[in-house]
Design a protein around this motif. Structure first.
Motif, short mmCIF file in Angstrom:
data_model
loop_
_atom_site.label_atom_id
_atom_site.label_comp_id
_atom_site.label_asym_id
_atom_site.label_seq_id
_atom_site.Cartn_x
_atom_site.Cartn_y
_atom_site.Cartn_z
N SER A 137 34.95 42.37 34.60
CA SER A 137 35.88 42.21 33.47
C SER A 137 37.28 41.86 33.93
CB SER A 137 35.91 43.49 32.62
OG SER A 137 36.52 44.55 33.33
N LEU A 151 38.99 34.06 30.30
CA LEU A 151 40.08 35.03 30.36
C LEU A 151 40.11 35.90 29.10
CD1 LEU A 151 42.91 32.81 31.87
CD2 LEU A 151 41.74 34.71 33.00
N SER A 155 39.43 39.89 28.98
CA SER A 155 40.44 40.78 28.42
C SER A 155 39.84 41.70 27.36
CB SER A 155 41.57 39.95 27.80
OG SER A 155 42.51 40.77 27.13
N ARG A 156 39.01 41.16 26.50
CA ARG A 156 38.38 41.99 25.46
C ARG A 156 37.47 43.04 26.08
NH1 ARG A 156 37.90 36.78 22.88
NH2 ARG A 156 39.45 36.64 21.20
N SER A 158 37.73 44.32 29.08
CA SER A 158 38.59 45.32 29.73
C SER A 158 39.13 46.32 28.72
CB SER A 158 39.74 44.64 30.47
OG SER A 158 39.27 43.87 31.56
N ARG A 159 39.54 45.81 27.55
CA ARG A 159 40.09 46.71 26.53
C ARG A 159 39.01 47.64 25.99
NH1 ARG A 159 42.61 41.90 24.77
NH2 ARG A 159 41.50 41.89 22.77
#
Length: 323
Positions: A137, A151, A155-156, A158-159
């Motif tokens: 991620s 990217l 990012s999603r 990771s969140r």
């Protein structure tokens, strides 16, 4: 609807977070063979880990990495020191069990759980995903036609991992149910990011990525009951029949006919459980013009008759509801 969305709609995978692991060095996790319906996953939050499963070289995990085992293979995660692990303690006071070891138990932090694949979709999903899948991620700046998409997907993901970490730590009201729902979302986001890499593994991920094949894949998923010929599918992709078969087989690892059969059987299994339609009517919906042809194809693919599959699946549902 795109191919990955269609596939996720056809295969309603649920998730469950089993345990949070907080280890000091040295540590080790041994996972045995898992049930065919389960896909084990591990999310590395902090620290480092090495994965070994006999399916290929050992692989190093970094924070933000997710490793899945769609084939249910036994596997080991460890710190790489080669030292015997420190004995761990288990705290089951909260909604999620916490396993910890070492002086402070904060060197390596992992979330470990499973994705549950419904019986109807097991052949289609598990035969077209790699036996081990690592999704990173923490995507760095990348070039290429899908750089922005990659990217954004990273990012999603990771969140979402951050949210799972917070819920697992705080364990507030409803955390157990929320973590299980977030686990199911983790499956979809991980597959999305994996499908966007430059070289996704053959199978569902490569098909989702393969733009020239997308019209045929989406057509088969949207209308599996149509009388699809190889020539008609190739025409949707503006290819000759031979070229289409070659490209599809390289991307999928199986022929278009085998892939279409998997879609039809997955849809038939869902209809057998979710509806009261007759077996003949279900067979017609998924592309079989005679009940006998559907019965033969179903038994060859799944090993039992549609009637037996329906009875067993409904009995399992009743047992789960009662338990």
């Amino acid at each position: 609807m795109d191919a990955l969305s269609q596939m996720l709609a056809l295969i309603p995978v649920s998730g469950r977070l089993d345990v949070r692991c907080q280890f000091g060095v040295p540590w080790r996790i041994e996972e045995p063979v898992t049930a065919y319906c389960d896909i084990r996953y591990h999310v590395l939050l902090t620290g480092a880990a090495r994965v070994e499963d006999g399916l290929g070289p050992a692989q190093l995990l970094r924070p933000g990495d997710i490793v899945l085992f769609p084939g249910g293979a036994p596997h080991t995660l460890h710190d790489g020191s080669g030292l015997p692990p420190v004995p761990a303690t288990v705290d089951t006071a909260g909604h999620v069990a916490v396993v910890s070891s070492g002086p402070d138990g904060t060197g390596t932090d992992l979330l470990c759980g499973r994705f549950r694949v419904p019986a109807a979709a097991q052949p289609l999903l598990l035969q077209h995903l790699p036996a081990r899948l690592v999704v990173r991620s923490a995507v760095q700046d990348i070039d290429g036609r899908d750089g922005a998409q990659v990217l954004a997907a990273g990012s999603r993901l990771s969140r979402l991992i951050g949210l799972m970490r917070e819920e697992a730590h705080e364990q507030g009201p409803g955390s157990e149910a929320l973590l299980n729902h977030l686990s199911a979302a983790l499956f979809g986001l991980a597959l999305r990011l994996a499908s966007l890499t430059d070289a996704p593994p053959p199978g569902l991920l490569a098909l989702a990525r393969a733009s020239p094949l997308r019209p045929a894949v989406e057509a088969m998923l949207a209308q599996p009951g149509d009388d699809w010929s190889l020539r008609a599918l190739a025409a949707r992709c503006n290819m000759s029949r031979a070229t289409f078969i070659r490209h599809f087989t390289v991307a999928c690892g199986a022929s278009p006919s085998v892939f279409l059969l998997g879609i039809r059987m997955a849809m038939a299994c869902r209809q057998l459980v979710d509806t009261r339609l007759s077996i003949a009517a279900i067979g017609e919906q998924v592309g079989y013009r005679s009940d006998a042809a559907f019965q033969r194809a179903f038994k060859k693919h799944l090993g039992v008759t549609p009637a037996r599959w329906r009875a067993d699946a409904r009995a399992a549902q009743s047992s789960a509801a009662g338990g």
